[in-house]
Design an enzyme around this catalytic site. Structure first.
Site, mmCIF file in Angstrom:
data_model
loop_
_atom_site.group_PDB
_atom_site.id
_atom_site.type_symbol
_atom_site.label_atom_id
_atom_site.label_comp_id
_atom_site.label_asym_id
_atom_site.label_seq_id
_atom_site.Cartn_x
_atom_site.Cartn_y
_atom_site.Cartn_z
ATOM 1 N N GLY A 1 0.182 0.894 -4.905
ATOM 2 C CA GLY A 1 -0.602 0.679 -3.682
ATOM 3 C C GLY A 1 -1.250 1.962 -3.179
ATOM 4 O O GLY A 1 -2.435 1.971 -2.828
ATOM 5 N N LYS B 1 16.210 14.262 -13.448
ATOM 6 C CA LYS B 1 17.437 14.744 -14.090
ATOM 7 C C LYS B 1 17.261 16.154 -14.636
ATOM 8 O O LYS B 1 18.117 17.028 -14.464
ATOM 9 C CB LYS B 1 17.821 13.820 -15.261
ATOM 10 C CG LYS B 1 18.469 12.513 -14.881
ATOM 11 C CD LYS B 1 18.837 11.761 -16.175
ATOM 12 C CE LYS B 1 19.415 10.410 -15.915
ATOM 13 N NZ LYS B 1 19.726 9.677 -17.166
ATOM 14 N N LYS C 1 6.992 -12.807 -12.453
ATOM 15 C CA LYS C 1 5.635 -12.291 -12.661
ATOM 16 C C LYS C 1 4.793 -13.266 -13.492
ATOM 17 O O LYS C 1 3.591 -13.414 -13.280
ATOM 18 C CB LYS C 1 5.702 -10.918 -13.345
ATOM 19 C CG LYS C 1 6.072 -9.789 -12.390
ATOM 20 C CD LYS C 1 4.979 -9.583 -11.356
ATOM 21 C CE LYS C 1 5.226 -8.416 -10.441
ATOM 22 N NZ LYS C 1 4.099 -8.183 -9.517
ATOM 23 N N HIS D 1 12.370 4.107 -13.226
ATOM 24 C CA HIS D 1 11.971 3.968 -14.624
ATOM 25 C C HIS D 1 12.243 5.293 -15.345
ATOM 26 O O HIS D 1 12.566 6.299 -14.722
ATOM 27 C CB HIS D 1 10.487 3.602 -14.711
ATOM 28 C CG HIS D 1 10.193 2.246 -14.196
ATOM 29 N ND1 HIS D 1 9.653 2.006 -12.953
ATOM 30 C CD2 HIS D 1 10.403 1.029 -14.742
ATOM 31 C CE1 HIS D 1 9.527 0.706 -12.756
ATOM 32 N NE2 HIS D 1 9.968 0.085 -13.825
ATOM 33 N N TYR E 1 12.674 -10.702 -13.466
ATOM 34 C CA TYR E 1 11.394 -10.134 -13.035
ATOM 35 C C TYR E 1 10.262 -10.765 -13.848
ATOM 36 O O TYR E 1 9.222 -11.146 -13.306
ATOM 37 C CB TYR E 1 11.428 -8.620 -13.264
ATOM 38 C CG TYR E 1 10.176 -7.862 -12.935
ATOM 39 C CD1 TYR E 1 9.344 -7.388 -13.939
ATOM 40 C CD2 TYR E 1 9.831 -7.581 -11.610
ATOM 41 C CE1 TYR E 1 8.198 -6.664 -13.639
ATOM 42 C CE2 TYR E 1 8.685 -6.847 -11.308
ATOM 43 C CZ TYR E 1 7.878 -6.394 -12.333
ATOM 44 O OH TYR E 1 6.748 -5.668 -12.030
ATOM 45 N N GLY F 1 0.794 -8.168 -13.084
ATOM 46 C CA GLY F 1 1.985 -8.478 -13.869
ATOM 47 C C GLY F 1 2.590 -7.165 -14.346
ATOM 48 O O GLY F 1 2.522 -6.143 -13.661
ATOM 49 N N SER F 2 3.153 -7.194 -15.563
ATOM 50 C CA SER F 2 3.719 -5.974 -16.159
ATOM 51 C C SER F 2 3.941 -6.231 -17.647
ATOM 52 O O SER F 2 4.272 -7.346 -18.047
ATOM 53 C CB SER F 2 5.051 -5.633 -15.489
ATOM 54 O OG SER F 2 5.708 -4.631 -16.243
ATOM 55 N N SER F 3 3.793 -5.186 -18.449
ATOM 56 C CA SER F 3 3.891 -5.380 -19.917
ATOM 57 C C SER F 3 5.282 -5.852 -20.340
ATOM 58 O O SER F 3 5.459 -6.415 -21.407
ATOM 59 C CB SER F 3 3.582 -4.053 -20.622
ATOM 60 O OG SER F 3 4.548 -3.079 -20.260
ATOM 61 N N CYS F 4 6.281 -5.649 -19.448
ATOM 62 C CA CYS F 4 7.648 -6.025 -19.858
ATOM 63 C C CYS F 4 7.856 -7.535 -19.792
ATOM 64 O O CYS F 4 8.902 -8.036 -20.157
ATOM 65 C CB CYS F 4 8.669 -5.334 -18.982
ATOM 66 S SG CYS F 4 8.644 -5.977 -17.317
ATOM 67 N N PRO G 1 -0.404 -4.430 -16.347
ATOM 68 C CA PRO G 1 -0.269 -2.984 -16.567
ATOM 69 C C PRO G 1 0.909 -2.659 -17.485
ATOM 70 O O PRO G 1 1.907 -3.385 -17.489
ATOM 71 C CB PRO G 1 -0.001 -2.420 -15.167
ATOM 72 C CG PRO G 1 -0.247 -3.525 -14.211
ATOM 73 C CD PRO G 1 -0.084 -4.800 -14.969
ATOM 74 N N HIS H 1 0.810 -1.231 0.000
ATOM 75 C CA HIS H 1 0.000 0.000 0.000
ATOM 76 C C HIS H 1 0.841 1.278 0.000
ATOM 77 O O HIS H 1 0.326 2.345 -0.349
ATOM 78 C CB HIS H 1 -0.945 0.012 1.206
ATOM 79 C CG HIS H 1 -0.248 0.194 2.511
ATOM 80 N ND1 HIS H 1 0.506 -0.830 3.082
ATOM 81 C CD2 HIS H 1 -0.141 1.246 3.350
ATOM 82 C CE1 HIS H 1 1.021 -0.394 4.217
ATOM 83 N NE2 HIS H 1 0.643 0.863 4.422
#
Ligand code: GFB
Length: 322
Positions: free
Chosen positions: A24, A194, A147, A186, A143, A113-116, A170, A19
């Site tokens: 979260g 930066k 996942k 990321h 990773y 999960g994740s799109s990668c 996502p 969370h």
């Protein structure tokens, strides 16, 4: 037309694992709008990498719903340099949370999960069916394997025990609560941090990793949270569902957009020594759209919101470097 609600969240006890993270905390903000009870456990109360601790907490608290937003996450450099952390921590967190939820009688669980984790050279846009169809992107295979195992675990528990455990996939996320550390973050938060620093220091240039040619899709984390709640209420099947904005842009275009938002006027210098990673990973979100959901936060507005949060909550609180 809104898809029929098959699982109302009214009066449900909903556990948000992780969370305090970017996802979260967005889920907590979104769940404030639901007539439900929200359960959370801080890391020192509950270490999800410990099985007996996790099962004991779940048996004691008995949530009706669990959203597994806890994970070891990071950008391309972090994934590439900490393979053991990314594989071990994500495997233990998900196996403990999913098995513990089953034992504690959780009615509905959403795993993220994740799109990668789709194949490096998947067809674009990537449909849900292309998972495991070909080689993974080497920089984050650790990773990805973890996942993918989490998605398979939900499907296995659904098949063997008949529990309503679902998964979502996502795309690259950004927004308040993001990690702005230059090495582990990321690309969107890294470029915000930066360029903000370069503007204050009146630096001549900012380094962008790679060629700038890869394309990425970005979704504001508040849109993700809304999509997760939509799936909890309306979706019950084994297949994971893609959650994205449906649009992508090159890293160079993203850098130019952030440069304009931050107001940095120096040069963008590309460093080909840093990895590009997957050339493209645009999600096919037609299934989610057919369920009556669509994103609402445009990228430029969302990035400006993320920059304001960064200035108030991160840059404003760290002493300027000498
Ligand atoms: O966002 P990012 O680190 O992860 O990198 P991925 C996206 C692209 O931005 C890469 C480039 O081509 C990077 O080389 N980039 C340019 C930068 N400048 C920078 C910078 O200063 N920092 C960072 N981080 N990137 C991740 C996966 O892949 O996607 C994770 O490794 C996770 O596991 C995440 O799933 C969603 O999008 O390439």
């Amino acid at each position: 037309m809104d898809r029929q609600i098959i699982y109302p969240l009214d009066n449900k006890r909903i556990w948000v694992a992780g969370h305090r993270g970017m996802v979260g905390s967005a889920l907590l903000r979104r769940l404030e709008r639901e007539p439900c009870e929200i359960l959370t456990a801080s890391r020192h109360t509950l270490d999800l990498t410990r099985q007996s601790e996790t099962e004991a907490w779940l048996m004691e608290n008995r949530p009706d719903v669990a959203v597994i937003a806890a994970a070891k996450v990071g950008g391309i450099h972090a994934n590439n340099s900490e393979p053991a952390h990314f594989l071990y921590n994500n495997l233990t967190i998900e196996t403990n949370a999913i098995h513990g939820a089953y034992k504690a009688g959780v009615q509905k669980l959403l795993f993220l999960g994740s799109s990668c984790i789709y194949p490096k050279l998947a067809p674009q846009p990537m449909p849900e069916e292309c998972l495991l169809e070909s080689q993974l992107e080497p920089t984050n295979q650790w990773y990805a394997i973890a996942k993918i195992a989490g998605i398979k675990l939900c499907q296995a528990y659904r098949q063997q025990y008949g529990v309503d455990f679902i998964s979502a996939m996502p795309t690259n996320l950004y927004g308040p609560g993001d990690n702005f550390d230059l090495l582990s973050s990321h690309v969107a938060p890294a470029l915000i941090a930066k360029m903000h620093r370069a503007k204050l220091d009146r630096a001549d240039s900012v380094e962008i990793w790679g060629s700038g040619r890869p394309k990425r899709e970005f979704l504001h984390v508040d849109d993700l949270a809304d999509a997760c709640i939509h799936l909890l209420k309306t979706y019950s099947a084994a297949l994971h569902i893609n959650i994205g904005s449906g649009e992508d842009l090159s890293i160079a275009e993203l850098a130019a957009t952030i440069q304009k938002i931050v107001g940095f006027e120096g040069q963008l210098v590309y460093n080909p020594e840093q990895p590009d990673g997957t050339p493209r990973k645009l999600l096919d979100i037609s299934r989610l759209k057919a369920m009556g959901w669509a994103p609402t936060i445009a990228l430029e507005d969302g990035l400006a919101h993320a920059y304001r949060w960064y200035q108030d909550e991160v840059a404003g609180k760290t002493a300027p470097s000498s």
